[in-house]
Motif scaffolding. Structure first.
Motif, PDB file in Angstrom:
ATOM      1  N   PHE A 164       9.623  -9.329  -4.606  1.00  0.00           N
ATOM      2  CA  PHE A 164      10.110  -8.254  -3.735  1.00  0.00           C
ATOM      3  C   PHE A 164       9.062  -7.900  -2.673  1.00  0.00           C
ATOM      4  O   PHE A 164       8.412  -6.850  -2.761  1.00  0.00           O
ATOM      5  N   PRO A 165       8.899  -8.774  -1.677  1.00  0.00           N
ATOM      6  CA  PRO A 165       7.831  -8.531  -0.688  1.00  0.00           C
ATOM      7  C   PRO A 165       8.069  -7.270   0.156  1.00  0.00           C
ATOM      8  O   PRO A 165       7.125  -6.744   0.733  1.00  0.00           O
ATOM      9  N   ASP A 166       9.315  -6.789   0.201  1.00  0.00           N
ATOM     10  CA  ASP A 166       9.591  -5.620   1.050  1.00  0.00           C
ATOM     11  C   ASP A 166       9.692  -4.321   0.258  1.00  0.00           C
ATOM     12  O   ASP A 166      10.138  -3.303   0.789  1.00  0.00           O
ATOM     13  N   ALA A 167       9.310  -4.372  -1.013  1.00  0.00           N
ATOM     14  CA  ALA A 167       9.468  -3.183  -1.865  1.00  0.00           C
ATOM     15  C   ALA A 167       8.141  -2.449  -2.041  1.00  0.00           C
ATOM     16  O   ALA A 167       7.903  -1.822  -3.076  1.00  0.00           O
ATOM     17  N   GLY A 168       7.291  -2.499  -1.006  1.00  0.00           N
ATOM     18  CA  GLY A 168       5.947  -1.927  -1.114  1.00  0.00           C
ATOM     19  C   GLY A 168       5.915  -0.510  -1.652  1.00  0.00           C
ATOM     20  O   GLY A 168       5.106  -0.190  -2.527  1.00  0.00           O
ATOM     21  N   LYS A 169       6.824   0.330  -1.166  1.00  0.00           N
ATOM     22  CA  LYS A 169       6.806   1.744  -1.566  1.00  0.00           C
ATOM     23  C   LYS A 169       7.160   1.900  -3.049  1.00  0.00           C
ATOM     24  O   LYS A 169       6.499   2.653  -3.785  1.00  0.00           O
ATOM     25  N   ASP A 170       8.188   1.199  -3.500  1.00  0.00           N
ATOM     26  CA  ASP A 170       8.594   1.303  -4.907  1.00  0.00           C
ATOM     27  C   ASP A 170       7.517   0.731  -5.825  1.00  0.00           C
ATOM     28  O   ASP A 170       7.271   1.255  -6.906  1.00  0.00           O
ATOM     29  N   ILE A 171       6.898  -0.372  -5.388  1.00  0.00           N
ATOM     30  CA  ILE A 171       5.834  -0.972  -6.183  1.00  0.00           C
ATOM     31  C   ILE A 171       4.626  -0.038  -6.245  1.00  0.00           C
ATOM     32  O   ILE A 171       4.024   0.151  -7.300  1.00  0.00           O
ATOM     33  N   PHE A 172       4.326   0.580  -5.123  1.00  0.00           N
ATOM     34  CA  PHE A 172       3.209   1.530  -5.087  1.00  0.00           C
ATOM     35  C   PHE A 172       3.467   2.703  -6.034  1.00  0.00           C
ATOM     36  O   PHE A 172       2.609   3.059  -6.851  1.00  0.00           O
ATOM     37  N   GLU A 207      -4.096  -3.110  -0.968  1.00  0.00           N
ATOM     38  CA  GLU A 207      -5.182  -2.183  -0.622  1.00  0.00           C
ATOM     39  C   GLU A 207      -4.849  -0.738  -0.994  1.00  0.00           C
ATOM     40  O   GLU A 207      -5.713   0.008  -1.465  1.00  0.00           O
ATOM     41  N   ASP A 208      -3.588  -0.326  -0.795  1.00  0.00           N
ATOM     42  CA  ASP A 208      -3.234   1.070  -1.088  1.00  0.00           C
ATOM     43  C   ASP A 208      -3.404   1.381  -2.576  1.00  0.00           C
ATOM     44  O   ASP A 208      -3.880   2.462  -2.939  1.00  0.00           O
ATOM     45  N   LEU A 209      -3.014   0.455  -3.436  1.00  0.00           N
ATOM     46  CA  LEU A 209      -3.198   0.679  -4.874  1.00  0.00           C
ATOM     47  C   LEU A 209      -4.683   0.639  -5.244  1.00  0.00           C
ATOM     48  O   LEU A 209      -5.136   1.364  -6.122  1.00  0.00           O
ATOM     49  N   LEU A 210      -5.430  -0.195  -4.520  1.00  0.00           N
ATOM     50  CA  LEU A 210      -6.870  -0.280  -4.797  1.00  0.00           C
ATOM     51  C   LEU A 210      -7.573   1.031  -4.433  1.00  0.00           C
ATOM     52  O   LEU A 210      -8.553   1.423  -5.082  1.00  0.00           O
ATOM     53  N   LYS A 211      -7.065   1.707  -3.426  1.00  0.00           N
ATOM     54  CA  LYS A 211      -7.651   3.006  -3.058  1.00  0.00           C
ATOM     55  C   LYS A 211      -7.422   4.036  -4.172  1.00  0.00           C
ATOM     56  O   LYS A 211      -8.298   4.845  -4.468  1.00  0.00           O
ATOM     57  N   ILE A 212      -6.240   3.992  -4.785  1.00  0.00           N
ATOM     58  CA  ILE A 212      -5.977   4.897  -5.921  1.00  0.00           C
ATOM     59  C   ILE A 212      -6.868   4.505  -7.100  1.00  0.00           C
ATOM     60  O   ILE A 212      -7.388   5.364  -7.816  1.00  0.00           O
ATOM     61  N   THR A 213      -7.041   3.201  -7.288  1.00  0.00           N
ATOM     62  CA  THR A 213      -7.929   2.691  -8.341  1.00  0.00           C
ATOM     63  C   THR A 213      -9.313   3.311  -8.202  1.00  0.00           C
ATOM     64  O   THR A 213      -9.926   3.758  -9.178  1.00  0.00           O
ATOM     65  N   TYR A 214      -9.772   3.345  -6.954  1.00  0.00           N
ATOM     66  CA  TYR A 214     -11.086   3.931  -6.646  1.00  0.00           C
ATOM     67  C   TYR A 214     -11.114   5.421  -6.979  1.00  0.00           C
ATOM     68  O   TYR A 214     -12.036   5.914  -7.627  1.00  0.00           O
ATOM     69  N   GLU A 215     -10.049   6.125  -6.536  1.00  0.00           N
ATOM     70  CA  GLU A 215     -10.005   7.579  -6.769  1.00  0.00           C
ATOM     71  C   GLU A 215     -10.006   7.897  -8.266  1.00  0.00           C
ATOM     72  O   GLU A 215     -10.528   8.927  -8.688  1.00  0.00           O
ATOM     73  N   LEU A 216      -9.410   7.029  -9.058  1.00  0.00           N
ATOM     74  CA  LEU A 216      -9.346   7.259 -10.505  1.00  0.00           C
ATOM     75  C   LEU A 216     -10.626   6.798 -11.218  1.00  0.00           C
ATOM     76  O   LEU A 216     -10.746   6.935 -12.433  1.00  0.00           O
ATOM     77  N   GLY A 217     -11.549   6.226 -10.460  1.00  0.00           N
ATOM     78  CA  GLY A 217     -12.826   5.810 -11.052  1.00  0.00           C
ATOM     79  C   GLY A 217     -12.736   4.568 -11.915  1.00  0.00           C
ATOM     80  O   GLY A 217     -13.576   4.343 -12.796  1.00  0.00           O
ATOM     81  N   ILE A 218     -11.724   3.749 -11.688  1.00  0.00           N
ATOM     82  CA  ILE A 218     -11.506   2.560 -12.529  1.00  0.00           C
ATOM     83  C   ILE A 218     -12.439   1.426 -12.095  1.00  0.00           C
ATOM     84  O   ILE A 218     -12.525   1.117 -10.904  1.00  0.00           O
ATOM     85  N   PRO A 219     -13.136   0.796 -13.050  1.00  0.00           N
ATOM     86  CA  PRO A 219     -13.970  -0.362 -12.696  1.00  0.00           C
ATOM     87  C   PRO A 219     -13.104  -1.570 -12.320  1.00  0.00           C
ATOM     88  O   PRO A 219     -12.005  -1.739 -12.839  1.00  0.00           O
TER      89      PRO A 219
END
Ligand SMILES: [Zn+2]
Ligand SMILES: [Zn+2]
Length: 265
Positions: A164-172, A207-219
């Motif tokens: 689903f390459p166009d489902a960015g929002k739902d995947i996020f 990248e957007d999910l990686l930014k949340i990863t960062y905010e949550l302090g996940i290694p």
């Protein structure tokens, strides 16, 4: 702490990778790595997808082969990993493998939705509703696996974008819940570079999910998902640049297992 480490390398035992294990090690040495980890597809329940993984009887050979490579190559640390599939009932088989005591870390990933391979998906998706439901199911299976307490790393977490390459929002939206589970269970997220070389054309996760990863302090650890020697460490410079841009800096060996990037403290 080691400078360069690739923790997601496959072998011919899975029937869809090429090259001797030694070639992967030589490639890593040539590219200046001081640590790698093989993480081939783990054996599963007897009926579970036997075409894409080693058998349970091959598992000791896999471990032995890595031990021999360790003896042969003194300039690089070679870890013993395994990539397990998250699927209903995967736990007892993985527990059995882990009981051997020889595995350094476990990557957990979802490759199937409703028993259909994500990579070879050709089931019609006839409505937006159905699409959302499949995405949710993908992530729900991942969350159940995360809560099993049996894995260390979550692999290519938004692989579902392959279908689903166009489902960015739902995947996020669904992906954020998975990241919260990863944070609660104190697991590592893999930044998997294979998406760049394949259909999605971007890292797993985005990248957007990686930014949340960062905010949550996940290694975060790095994995090439190499199925051929030349892809060991592929696209790592871009991956490190992305991590640095987001704020990841300090490297630490997480729980004594593998090298991770941590948010700047
Ligand atoms: Zn594979
Ligand atoms: Zn995988």
């Amino acid at each position: 702490v080691q400078e360069k480490a690739d923790y997601h390398i496959h072998t011919e035992l899975c029937h869809h990778a090429s090259g001797a294990m030694e070639e992967y090690v030589r490639e890593a040495l040539e590219k200046g790595f001081d640590e790698i980890g093989f993480a081939d597809h783990a054996p599963g329940a007897p009926e579970y997808d036997p075409d894409h993984r080693m058998t349970i009887t091959q598992f000791p050979d896999y471990i032995n082969d890595i031990h021999q490579l360790r003896d042969k190559f003194a300039d690089i640390d070679i870890k013993i990993g395994i990539e397990t599939d998250f699927y209903p009932g995967f736990e007892p088989f993985l527990e059995n493998l882990l009981r051997s005591g020889s595995i350094d870390y476990v990557i957990g990933s979802v490759h199937f939705i409703q028993e259909e391979s994500i990579f070879h998906w050709n089931r019609p998706v006839t409505s937006k509703n159905m699409e959302i439901q499949l995405i949710r199911q993908y992530f729900e299976e991942m969350r159940q696996g995360i809560r099993s307490g049996l894995v260390d790393v979550v692999g290519h977490m938004d692989l579902v974008k392959w279908i689903f390459p166009d489902a960015g929002k739902d995947i996020f939206d669904a992906g954020i819940e998975v990241l919260e589970s990863i944070s609660q269970e104190e697991l590592i997220l893999e930044l998997n570079t294979s998406g760049l070389r394949n259909r999605p054309g971007e890292f797993y996760p985005c990248e957007d999910l990686l930014k949340i990863t960062y905010e949550l302090g996940i290694p975060v650890c790095l994995g090439s998902d190499a199925h051929e020697p030349q892809n060991v460490g592929a696209n790592f410079p871009e991956a490190v640049e992305l991590l640095n841009n987001i704020g990841y800096r300090q490297k630490q060996r997480w729980k004594g297992k593998i090298i991770t990037y941590l948010p700047e403290s």
